[in-house]
Design an enzyme around this catalytic site. Structure first.
Site, mmCIF file in Angstrom:
data_model
loop_
_atom_site.group_PDB
_atom_site.id
_atom_site.type_symbol
_atom_site.label_atom_id
_atom_site.label_comp_id
_atom_site.label_asym_id
_atom_site.label_seq_id
_atom_site.Cartn_x
_atom_site.Cartn_y
_atom_site.Cartn_z
ATOM 1 N N ASP A 1 -0.490 -0.482 -4.767
ATOM 2 C CA ASP A 1 -1.813 -0.139 -4.590
ATOM 3 C C ASP A 1 -1.685 1.555 -4.065
ATOM 4 O O ASP A 1 -1.576 1.704 -2.624
ATOM 5 C CB ASP A 1 -2.619 -1.173 -4.114
ATOM 6 C CG ASP A 1 -4.123 -0.533 -4.063
ATOM 7 O OD1 ASP A 1 -4.362 0.651 -4.583
ATOM 8 O OD2 ASP A 1 -4.949 -1.256 -3.530
ATOM 9 N N ASP B 1 -9.023 -0.291 -9.909
ATOM 10 C CA ASP B 1 -9.665 -0.837 -8.984
ATOM 11 C C ASP B 1 -10.912 -0.001 -8.663
ATOM 12 O O ASP B 1 -12.039 -0.390 -9.138
ATOM 13 C CB ASP B 1 -8.918 -0.941 -7.535
ATOM 14 C CG ASP B 1 -9.575 -1.790 -6.453
ATOM 15 O OD1 ASP B 1 -10.793 -1.950 -6.660
ATOM 16 O OD2 ASP B 1 -8.973 -1.675 -5.367
ATOM 17 N N LYS C 1 -13.924 -6.750 -7.837
ATOM 18 C CA LYS C 1 -14.430 -7.188 -6.340
ATOM 19 C C LYS C 1 -16.083 -7.387 -6.441
ATOM 20 O O LYS C 1 -16.587 -6.453 -7.202
ATOM 21 C CB LYS C 1 -13.949 -6.329 -5.484
ATOM 22 C CG LYS C 1 -12.514 -6.041 -5.312
ATOM 23 C CD LYS C 1 -12.245 -4.871 -4.366
ATOM 24 C CE LYS C 1 -10.701 -4.344 -4.156
ATOM 25 N NZ LYS C 1 -10.574 -2.939 -3.680
ATOM 26 N N LYS D 1 0.847 -1.133 0.090
ATOM 27 C CA LYS D 1 0.020 0.094 -0.003
ATOM 28 C C LYS D 1 0.852 1.398 -0.051
ATOM 29 O O LYS D 1 1.999 1.262 0.585
ATOM 30 C CB LYS D 1 -0.832 0.026 1.210
ATOM 31 C CG LYS D 1 -1.900 -1.020 1.149
ATOM 32 C CD LYS D 1 -2.982 -0.859 -0.001
ATOM 33 C CE LYS D 1 -4.092 -1.880 0.159
ATOM 34 N NZ LYS D 1 -5.149 -1.413 -0.701
ATOM 35 N N GLU E 1 -1.931 -0.290 -8.919
ATOM 36 C CA GLU E 1 -3.390 -0.389 -8.774
ATOM 37 C C GLU E 1 -3.759 1.078 -8.549
ATOM 38 O O GLU E 1 -3.249 1.746 -7.614
ATOM 39 C CB GLU E 1 -3.789 -1.477 -7.642
ATOM 40 C CG GLU E 1 -4.842 -2.260 -8.045
ATOM 41 C CD GLU E 1 -5.143 -3.078 -6.599
ATOM 42 O OE1 GLU E 1 -4.151 -4.048 -6.241
ATOM 43 O OE2 GLU E 1 -6.209 -2.779 -6.023
HETATM 44 C C1 LIG Z 1 -7.981 -4.567 3.748
HETATM 45 C C2 LIG Z 1 -8.088 -5.410 2.575
HETATM 46 C C3 LIG Z 1 -9.005 -6.721 2.864
HETATM 47 C C4 LIG Z 1 -6.920 -6.003 1.828
HETATM 48 C C5 LIG Z 1 -7.023 -5.982 0.173
HETATM 49 N N1 LIG Z 1 -5.972 -6.948 -0.357
HETATM 50 C C6 LIG Z 1 -7.051 -4.746 -0.192
HETATM 51 O O1 LIG Z 1 -6.058 -4.093 -0.595
HETATM 52 N N2 LIG Z 1 -8.490 -4.636 -0.624
HETATM 53 C C7 LIG Z 1 -8.715 -3.086 -1.289
HETATM 54 C C8 LIG Z 1 -8.941 -2.223 -0.125
HETATM 55 C C9 LIG Z 1 -10.068 -2.377 0.604
HETATM 56 O O2 LIG Z 1 -10.320 -1.192 1.119
HETATM 57 C C10 LIG Z 1 -11.243 -0.914 2.262
HETATM 58 C C11 LIG Z 1 -11.783 -2.146 2.935
HETATM 59 C C12 LIG Z 1 -12.849 -1.982 3.832
HETATM 60 O O3 LIG Z 1 -13.394 -2.796 4.224
HETATM 61 C C13 LIG Z 1 -13.134 -0.551 4.367
HETATM 62 C C14 LIG Z 1 -12.633 0.363 3.629
HETATM 63 C C15 LIG Z 1 -11.831 0.273 2.735
HETATM 64 C C16 LIG Z 1 -11.336 1.551 2.035
HETATM 65 O O4 LIG Z 1 -10.592 1.857 1.103
HETATM 66 N N3 LIG Z 1 -11.920 2.428 2.503
HETATM 67 C C17 LIG Z 1 -12.829 1.855 3.877
HETATM 68 C C18 LIG Z 1 -12.213 2.391 4.985
HETATM 69 C C19 LIG Z 1 -7.853 -2.660 -2.468
HETATM 70 O O5 LIG Z 1 -7.945 -1.486 -2.442
HETATM 71 O O6 LIG Z 1 -7.543 -3.250 -3.154
HETATM 72 MG MG MG Z 2 -6.981 -1.501 -4.669
#
Ligand SMILES: CC(C)C[C@H](N)C(=O)N[C@@H](CCOc1cc(O)cc2c1C(=O)N[C@@H]2C)C(=O)O
Ligand code: MG
Length: 328
Positions: A176, A225, A247, A151, A202
Site C-alpha cells: 500500500d 483506496d 471503507k 506500507k 493499493e
Molecule cells: C492503521 C490502519 C488501521 C491499518 C489499516 N490496515 C490500513 O492500512 N488502513 C488505511 C490507512 C488508514 O490511514 C489512516 C487512519 C487514521 O485513523 C488516520 C489517518 C490515516 C491516514 O492515512 N492519515 C491519517 C493520519 C489504508 O490505507 O488502507
Molecule cells: Mg490503503
C-alpha cells in the site's frame, strides 16, 4: 416520537506507533454514536472519519449535532444519505441505525441485509514503515498471519517487501503506497514487485491523479483506496484500477457499502474491504461487506493496545461474526 442521539469521542491507543506514507499513527480517534428509541432499544456505531478529507472528531460531531433534531422513530438509511455527505459522521450513524433496527426486530443485522449466513473471513495484517530491524521483527512476529499488507512510500518500497519476505517467506503480500508514487516510479517498481510475489498494489498515485494510470498494463492488479469513496467514484476508476478498497468511513456507512459492493461487481471490479482503524465496533458492520470481498483488511483491533470488552474474535487472522452484545 424521536430517536435520542448520543455522541461520544474516544482515543484508542495503538500497541505500537504505525508509520504510513502520510504520517505516524500512535492512536485512533473515534466517535461512538448511540441511538435510543422510546422502548429502550439502542444501537451503536463507531467511526474514525477520513483525516485526509479534512474530517476530525470536531467536524463529525458538529455534522451529527446539526441533523439530530431531524431523527425520528422511522428514520431510514435513505434519509441519512440526504442529510449527510459520505464520511465518518454518516458512517457512525448509519451503523448505529442498523444495530438499532436489529435489536428492535430481534434479527441479526446480516439477516436484515439479506445474507442467509455469514462466514469467518481472513484479514490482512499491516506492517508499517520503519527501521529495518523493526520491520523484520514485526514480520517475524506475524508469521501466523497468512496475508501481510506492507506500507510503502516513495523511498521505502522494495526493501520493505524484501525484509518482510525474508522473515515470513510463506506470506501472501499486498503493498500500500498510500498515494506516494507516480506513474514513473510504479512502472520502475512493477517488475521487481511482481518477481517478489506481491499480488495487489493499493493506491500507488495521488487521488485525483488517477489518469496517470491510463494505458498501463500492470502484471499486478491495482486497488483504488483513497480514490474510491462511494458509488460516484466508480466511473473515474474504470480502466485504471482492477479493485476497489471499500471503507465504511469513506463511503458513509454500511448502507452505501453494500450498495457499492453491488455497483462495483456489476462493473467488474474486484473487491477489498478496509478500515481507517478502530475497535471491533467499527469492524463488525464492515464484516458484512467482507463476505463479498476477495481481500479483507480489517486489522484495526489487532493494532490496538486494547479492544472493547465484547471484542470480535480473531483466531490469528481469522475473524468470526460479531456477538449481539457488540453490534448487529
Ligand atoms: C492503521 C490502519 C488501521 C491499518 C489499516 N490496515 C490500513 O492500512 N488502513 C488505511 C490507512 C488508514 O490511514 C489512516 C487512519 C487514521 O485513523 C488516520 C489517518 C490515516 C491516514 O492515512 N492519515 C491519517 C493520519 C489504508 O490505507 O488502507
Ligand atoms: Mg490503503
Amino acid at each position: 416520537m424521536t430517536l435520542e442521539l448520543q455522541i461520544a469521542t474516544e482515543c484508542l491507543p495503538l500497541s505500537e506507533p504505525l508509520e504510513i506514507a502520510c504520517g505516524v499513527l500512535a492512536s485512533i480517534d473515534v466517535i461512538v454514536v448511540t441511538l435510543r428509541d422510546a422502548r429502550g432499544h439502542s444501537g451503536r456505531g463507531e467511526a474514525a472519519g477520513v483525516d485526509y478529507a479534512g474530517e476530525s472528531l470536531v467536524s463529525m460531531t458538529a455534522q451529527l449535532a446539526a441533523i439530530a433534531p431531524k431523527l425520528h422513530a422511522e428514520t431510514s438509511a435513505a434519509e441519512l444519505m440526504q442529510w449527510l455527505p459520505a464520511g465518518g459522521a454518516r458512517n457512525a450513524l448509519d451503523c448505529a441505525l442498523w444495530d438499532l433496527r436489529a435489536k428492535q426486530s430481534g434479527q441479526r443485522a446480516w439477516t436484515l441485509a439479506g445474507f442467509r449466513t455469514v462466514l469467518p473471513v481472513t484479514t490482512a495484517y499491516t506492517i508499517g514503515l520503519g527501521k529495518e530491524a523493526d520491520v523484520r521483527r514485526k514480520a517475524r512476529a506475524a508469521r501466523h498471519m497468512p496475508l501481510i499488507k506492507i506500507k510503502a512510500d516513495a523511498i521505502r518500497h522494495l526493501d520493505m517487501v524484501r525484509f518482510v519476505k525474508e522473515e515470513h517467506p510463506g506470506a501472501r503480500l499486498v503493498i500500500d503506497a498510500n498515494q506516494a508514487w507516480d506513474r514513473d516510479l510504479l512502472e520502475q517498481l512493477l517488475p521487481e514487485l511482481y518477481a517478489l510475489g506481491v499480488e495487489l498494489i493499493e493506491q500507488p498515485v495521488r487521488m485525483g491523479e488517477d489518469a496517470q494510470l491510463d494505458g498501463l498494463r500492470s502484471p499486478i492488479p491495482l486497488a483504488a483506496d483513497e480514490s474510491c469513496t462511494d458509488r460516484s467514484s466508480l466511473p473515474d476508476l474504470l480502466g485504471r484500477y482492477q479493485y476497489i478498497n471499500i471503507k465504511l468511513d469513506k463511503c458513509g456507512g454500511l448502507s452505501e457499502g453494500l450498495a457499492l459492493v453491488k455497483a462495483a461487481q456489476e462493473l467488474g471490479f474486484g473487491l477489498m474491504v478496509g478500515c481507517m482503524g478502530g475497535s471491533s465496533l467499527a469492524m463488525a458492520p464492515a464484516f458484512l461487506v467482507a463476505q463479498d470481498c476477495s481481500y479483507v483488511d480489517l486489522d484495526g483491533p489487532l493494532l490496538l493496545a486494547a479492544d472493547r470488552p465484547e471484542a470480535m474474535a480473531y483466531a490469528s487472522a481469522q475473524l468470526s461474526p460479531p456477538e449481539v452484545a457488540l453490534w448487529g
